[in-house]
Design an enzyme around this catalytic site. Structure first.
Site, short mmCIF file in Angstrom:
data_model
loop_
_atom_site.label_atom_id
_atom_site.label_comp_id
_atom_site.label_asym_id
_atom_site.label_seq_id
_atom_site.Cartn_x
_atom_site.Cartn_y
_atom_site.Cartn_z
N ASN A 1 -10.80 -2.71 -6.64
CA ASN A 1 -9.72 -1.83 -7.40
C ASN A 1 -10.35 -1.64 -8.82
O ASN A 1 -9.98 -0.31 -9.63
CB ASN A 1 -8.22 -2.17 -7.59
CG ASN A 1 -7.68 -1.84 -6.20
OD1 ASN A 1 -6.76 -2.78 -6.16
ND2 ASN A 1 -8.00 -1.14 -5.39
N ASP B 1 0.64 -1.18 -0.09
CA ASP B 1 0.16 0.02 0.24
C ASP B 1 0.89 1.07 0.10
O ASP B 1 2.01 1.39 0.53
CB ASP B 1 -0.90 0.11 1.47
CG ASP B 1 -2.06 0.67 1.20
OD1 ASP B 1 -2.13 1.48 0.05
OD2 ASP B 1 -2.69 1.46 2.33
#
Length: 245
Positions: free
Chosen positions: A66, A18
């Site tokens: 996503n 991340d």
């Protein structure tokens, strides 16, 4: 230099990579610049994991959620997947490449490149690098549940045959052991629908470092922290210590 007990290296490390986008934006760059820098971190950490003796490295690359991102960012990510699948990182380190997720949702050229890389590296034995691509744990568990329900419907198994082992066998990750260590970079403290079934007893490590800045020393610190913990699996501390005598 952090001293690690090489006899207690996790055999399976899972990472939520991340912070790529935020890393780029803080430098006044587009988010795609951060994703490219993230590929460099993948190369770096893959090489170090093989050196340390890790056997499975699972990387959360692109979640099913996503797909809700802007189309230009998705296109950039798909292009990056194609360009980053270089044989060098796998062949140099004797790493087998594998993918888990809803691969059929990916562009055909990406699917073809993934298969080509998996086939080419199938004989590599030092470590397996598993990329979770178009993946979510809820999707995986739902898929496994449907498969088992179909077996019951067909009369191939009885409801009483359903147990944890059967469910694990129907996971797309059934070829690998559960992770001993889950690392998340980027300062967020959550697991984001990643390997929920598999990390039931994993040790969790969160750090503020954005993924593009995650270095070998950061990996060592995560492993060092893992090595300080006592993994009890529901037992008492005394029971674990007695078993270790």
């Amino acid at each position: 230099m952090i001293n690690l007990d090489l006899n207690r290296i996790p055999q399976h490390i899972a990472i939520i990579m991340d912070g790529n986008g935020r890393w780029a934006l803080e430098q006044g760059k587009p988010r795609s610049f951060g994703h490219q820098a993230g590929v460099d971190a993948v190369r770096r950490i893959t090489s170090e994991c093989t050196r340390l003796g890790v056997k499975f490295l699972t990387l959360y690359t692109f979640s099913t959620e996503n797909w809700n991102r802007p189309t230009d960012e998705i296109a950039s990510l798909m292009s990056l997947v194609l360009s980053s699948l270089e044989d060098e990182i796998f062949m140099k380190n004797n790493v087998r490449f594998r993918v888990v997720g809803e691969i059929e949702r990916l562009p055909q050229d990406v699917q073809d490149k993934l298969k080509e890389t998996m086939d080419h590296t199938a004989g590599n034995t030092t470590m397996q690098m598993i990329v979770a691509l178009s993946y979510s744990s809820r999707w995986e568990i739902t898929k496994a549940t449907k498969e088992i329900a179909q077996l019951v419907k067909n009369g191939e198994i009885d409801v009483d045959d359903i147990n944890e082992d059967l469910l694990s066998k129907h996971m797309v990750t059934n070829f690998m052991p559960d992770p001993e260590l889950l690392i998340r970079t980027g300062a967020e403290v959550r697991v984001s629908n990643y390997l929920l079934w598999q990390i039931a007893y994993s040790e969790l490590y969160f750090c503020d470092t954005y993924w593009p800045d995650f270095m070998e020393e950061d990996l060592h610190e995560a492993i060092r922290c893992y090595q300080t913990r006592q993994r009890r699996f529901g037992k008492t501390e005394a029971q674990v210590e007695e078993n270790n005598l």
